[in-house]
Write a protein that holds these residues in place. Structure first.
Motif, PDB file in Angstrom:
ATOM      1  N   ALA A  50       0.831  -1.211   0.000  1.00 27.69           N
ATOM      2  CA  ALA A  50       0.000   0.000   0.000  1.00 27.69           C
ATOM      3  C   ALA A  50       0.861   1.256   0.000  1.00 27.69           C
ATOM      4  CB  ALA A  50      -0.944   0.000   1.207  1.00 27.69           C
ATOM      5  N   GLN A  51       1.969   1.228   0.731  1.00 29.78           N
ATOM      6  CA  GLN A  51       2.874   2.376   0.753  1.00 29.78           C
ATOM      7  C   GLN A  51       3.470   2.620  -0.631  1.00 29.78           C
ATOM      8  OE1 GLN A  51       5.423   0.929   3.889  1.00 29.78           O
ATOM      9  NE2 GLN A  51       4.464   2.246   5.424  1.00 29.78           N
ATOM     10  N   TYR A  52       3.898   1.549  -1.286  1.00 28.26           N
ATOM     11  CA  TYR A  52       4.465   1.687  -2.635  1.00 28.26           C
ATOM     12  C   TYR A  52       3.415   2.191  -3.617  1.00 28.26           C
ATOM     13  CZ  TYR A  52       9.118  -0.147  -1.832  1.00 28.26           C
ATOM     14  OH  TYR A  52      10.406  -0.295  -1.427  1.00 28.26           O
ATOM     15  N   ALA A  53       2.228   1.599  -3.589  1.00 31.06           N
ATOM     16  CA  ALA A  53       1.175   1.994  -4.531  1.00 31.06           C
ATOM     17  C   ALA A  53       0.789   3.451  -4.352  1.00 31.06           C
ATOM     18  CB  ALA A  53      -0.045   1.089  -4.361  1.00 31.06           C
ATOM     19  N   GLU A  58       0.989   9.017  -6.164  1.00 24.66           N
ATOM     20  CA  GLU A  58       1.235  10.428  -5.875  1.00 24.66           C
ATOM     21  C   GLU A  58       2.309  10.999  -6.805  1.00 24.66           C
ATOM     22  OE1 GLU A  58       0.618  12.768  -1.879  1.00 24.66           O
ATOM     23  OE2 GLU A  58       2.179  11.259  -1.706  1.00 24.66           O
ATOM     24  N   GLU A  59       3.382  10.256  -6.981  1.00 26.80           N
ATOM     25  CA  GLU A  59       4.497  10.707  -7.822  1.00 26.80           C
ATOM     26  C   GLU A  59       4.058  10.943  -9.271  1.00 26.80           C
ATOM     27  OE1 GLU A  59       8.264  11.791  -9.142  1.00 26.80           O
ATOM     28  OE2 GLU A  59       7.640  11.507  -7.063  1.00 26.80           O
ATOM     29  N   PHE A  60       3.241  10.042  -9.789  1.00 24.38           N
ATOM     30  CA  PHE A  60       2.852  10.118 -11.198  1.00 24.38           C
ATOM     31  C   PHE A  60       1.463  10.727 -11.412  1.00 24.38           C
ATOM     32  CE2 PHE A  60       5.929   6.521 -11.225  1.00 24.38           C
ATOM     33  CZ  PHE A  60       6.895   7.153 -11.989  1.00 24.38           C
ATOM     34  N   HIS A  61       0.847  11.235 -10.331  1.00 20.46           N
ATOM     35  CA  HIS A  61      -0.500  11.810 -10.413  1.00 20.46           C
ATOM     36  C   HIS A  61      -1.461  10.807 -11.040  1.00 20.46           C
ATOM     37  CE1 HIS A  61       1.292  15.576  -9.217  1.00 20.46           C
ATOM     38  NE2 HIS A  61       2.176  15.431 -10.188  1.00 20.46           N
ATOM     39  N   ALA A  62      -1.353   9.562 -10.594  1.00 19.68           N
ATOM     40  CA  ALA A  62      -2.160   8.476 -11.143  1.00 19.68           C
ATOM     41  C   ALA A  62      -3.383   8.212 -10.271  1.00 19.68           C
ATOM     42  CB  ALA A  62      -1.319   7.200 -11.234  1.00 19.68           C
ATOM     43  N   PRO A  92      -1.213   6.274   3.754  1.00 24.47           N
ATOM     44  CA  PRO A  92      -0.779   7.391   4.604  1.00 24.47           C
ATOM     45  C   PRO A  92      -1.839   8.488   4.685  1.00 24.47           C
ATOM     46  CG  PRO A  92       0.979   6.743   3.108  1.00 24.47           C
ATOM     47  CD  PRO A  92      -0.250   5.974   2.699  1.00 24.47           C
ATOM     48  N   ALA A  93      -2.143   8.909   5.911  1.00 26.68           N
ATOM     49  CA  ALA A  93      -3.199   9.905   6.155  1.00 26.68           C
ATOM     50  C   ALA A  93      -2.879  11.253   5.514  1.00 26.68           C
ATOM     51  CB  ALA A  93      -3.423  10.079   7.650  1.00 26.68           C
ATOM     52  N   VAL A  94      -1.597  11.599   5.410  1.00 25.21           N
ATOM     53  CA  VAL A  94      -1.210  12.893   4.854  1.00 25.21           C
ATOM     54  C   VAL A  94      -1.297  12.917   3.333  1.00 25.21           C
ATOM     55  CG1 VAL A  94       0.258  13.491   6.805  1.00 25.21           C
ATOM     56  CG2 VAL A  94       1.232  12.270   4.853  1.00 25.21           C
ATOM     57  N   SER A  95      -1.477  11.781   2.745  1.00 25.36           N
ATOM     58  CA  SER A  95      -1.483  11.670   1.296  1.00 25.36           C
ATOM     59  C   SER A  95      -2.795  12.162   0.693  1.00 25.36           C
ATOM     60  CB  SER A  95      -1.252  10.211   0.888  1.00 25.36           C
ATOM     61  OG  SER A  95      -1.409  10.069  -0.496  1.00 25.36           O
ATOM     62  N   GLU A  96      -2.688  12.962  -0.362  1.00 31.05           N
ATOM     63  CA  GLU A  96      -3.864  13.390  -1.117  1.00 31.05           C
ATOM     64  C   GLU A  96      -4.494  12.196  -1.825  1.00 31.05           C
ATOM     65  OE1 GLU A  96      -5.556  16.419  -1.567  1.00 31.05           O
ATOM     66  OE2 GLU A  96      -4.399  16.896   0.228  1.00 31.05           O
ATOM     67  N   ILE A  97      -3.675  11.194  -2.067  1.00 33.20           N
ATOM     68  CA  ILE A  97      -4.138   9.991  -2.756  1.00 33.20           C
ATOM     69  C   ILE A  97      -5.277   9.334  -1.988  1.00 33.20           C
ATOM     70  CG2 ILE A  97      -3.440   7.646  -3.435  1.00 33.20           C
ATOM     71  CD1 ILE A  97      -2.474   9.931  -5.306  1.00 33.20           C
ATOM     72  N   ARG A  98      -5.212   9.365  -0.659  1.00 36.29           N
ATOM     73  CA  ARG A  98      -6.248   8.740   0.174  1.00 36.29           C
ATOM     74  C   ARG A  98      -7.623   9.342  -0.128  1.00 36.29           C
ATOM     75  NH1 ARG A  98      -6.133   8.663   6.722  1.00 36.29           N
ATOM     76  NH2 ARG A  98      -6.023   6.418   6.817  1.00 36.29           N
ATOM     77  N   LYS A  99      -7.653  10.637  -0.370  1.00 35.44           N
ATOM     78  CA  LYS A  99      -8.930  11.313  -0.637  1.00 35.44           C
ATOM     79  C   LYS A  99      -9.470  10.982  -2.027  1.00 35.44           C
ATOM     80  CE  LYS A  99      -7.476  15.151   2.242  1.00 35.44           C
ATOM     81  NZ  LYS A  99      -6.897  16.475   2.210  1.00 35.44           N
ATOM     82  N   LYS A 100      -8.565  10.706  -2.971  1.00 32.95           N
ATOM     83  CA  LYS A 100      -8.969  10.488  -4.356  1.00 32.95           C
ATOM     84  C   LYS A 100      -9.077   9.009  -4.736  1.00 32.95           C
ATOM     85  CE  LYS A 100      -6.547  14.668  -5.800  1.00 32.95           C
ATOM     86  NZ  LYS A 100      -5.407  15.175  -6.562  1.00 32.95           N
ATOM     87  N   ILE A 126      -0.185  -2.947 -11.645  1.00 31.96           N
ATOM     88  CA  ILE A 126      -0.842  -3.626 -10.529  1.00 31.96           C
ATOM     89  C   ILE A 126       0.207  -3.793  -9.443  1.00 31.96           C
ATOM     90  CG2 ILE A 126      -1.906  -5.776  -9.712  1.00 31.96           C
ATOM     91  CD1 ILE A 126      -2.931  -6.186 -12.605  1.00 31.96           C
ATOM     92  N   VAL A 127      -0.141  -3.438  -8.214  1.00 29.73           N
ATOM     93  CA  VAL A 127       0.751  -3.630  -7.070  1.00 29.73           C
ATOM     94  C   VAL A 127       0.120  -4.693  -6.188  1.00 29.73           C
ATOM     95  CG1 VAL A 127       1.886  -2.555  -5.090  1.00 29.73           C
ATOM     96  CG2 VAL A 127       1.517  -1.226  -7.185  1.00 29.73           C
ATOM     97  N   ALA A 128       0.897  -5.728  -5.873  1.00 30.69           N
ATOM     98  CA  ALA A 128       0.372  -6.833  -5.068  1.00 30.69           C
ATOM     99  C   ALA A 128       1.428  -7.308  -4.087  1.00 30.69           C
ATOM    100  CB  ALA A 128      -0.053  -7.986  -5.975  1.00 30.69           C
ATOM    101  N   GLY A 129       0.988  -7.730  -2.933  1.00 29.38           N
ATOM    102  CA  GLY A 129       1.881  -8.302  -1.942  1.00 29.38           C
ATOM    103  C   GLY A 129       2.237  -9.728  -2.300  1.00 29.38           C
ATOM    104  N   VAL A 130       3.409 -10.146  -1.856  1.00 31.53           N
ATOM    105  CA  VAL A 130       3.865 -11.515  -2.055  1.00 31.53           C
ATOM    106  C   VAL A 130       3.793 -12.212  -0.709  1.00 31.53           C
ATOM    107  CG1 VAL A 130       5.782 -12.984  -2.759  1.00 31.53           C
ATOM    108  CG2 VAL A 130       5.386 -10.820  -3.928  1.00 31.53           C
ATOM    109  N   ASP A 131       3.025 -13.265  -0.630  1.00 28.82           N
ATOM    110  CA  ASP A 131       2.837 -14.019   0.604  1.00 28.82           C
ATOM    111  C   ASP A 131       4.028 -14.938   0.829  1.00 28.82           C
ATOM    112  OD1 ASP A 131       1.906 -15.405   2.761  1.00 28.82           O
ATOM    113  OD2 ASP A 131       0.006 -15.972   1.839  1.00 28.82           O
TER     114      ASP A 131
END
Length: 164
Positions: A50-53, A58-62, A92-100, A126-131
């Protein structure tokens, strides 16, 4: 090795950094991601993906679409609200991404639903965790991440959980 090839399989199993994998259905493109789909299981292991995604979005305005698939029966309104609250704890709560961010909460087969949503969103990543539960947990042909990599039309960023 049967599912991904020996190099990709080895990288996913041994590296503790994110690994970008382009499966056989991906057609080379050099575009910046404008739509990112995050697969989350809502466990503590989902925090790092989730942090990476969110950082990439945010970096790419995606556009970030967060997908949670439950293998259980129908999901009612209160379950969806609880799931959204749990997802919010990962971003992250400070991220604008959370709102969008868009939330996509479904039941069914995780890989199939994730691939369906990625196609609907015209995802570039696609960002996915590896178990890490077993030596071949995520590398067997039937494993979720293996199926997603084989079937995705975009690259998959496979992220291992934090090392504790």
């Amino acid at each position: 090795k049967l599912a991904l090839g020996s190099v990709a399989e080895s990288a996913l199993r041994h590296l503790h950094c994110p690994v970008l994998v382009c499966g056989p259905k991906y057609r080379r493109s050099h575009q910046v991601p404008k739509s990112i789909v995050l697969a989350t299981g809502l466990s503590i292991g989902s925090l790092r993906p989730a942090q990476y995604a969110s950082a990439l979005a945010e970096e790419f305005h995606a556009q970030l679409t967060i997908v949670h698939v439950s293998g259980k029966g129908e999901i009612d309104g209160s379950q969806k609200r609880r799931t959204v609250e749990e997802i919010d704890e990962l971003i992250p709560a400070v991220s604008e991404i959370r709102k969008k961010a868009q939330y996509s909460i479904h039941n069914g087969d995780t890989a199939s639903e994730l691939l369906r949503i990625a196609k609907l969103q015209n995802a570039n990543l696609i960002v996915a965790g590896v178990d890490e539960r077993g030596v071949m947990a995520d590398h067997a042909p039937w494993a979720t991440v293996s199926k997603v990599i084989r079937e995705a039309h975009c690259p998959v960023l496979a992220v291992q959980p934090h090392i504790v």
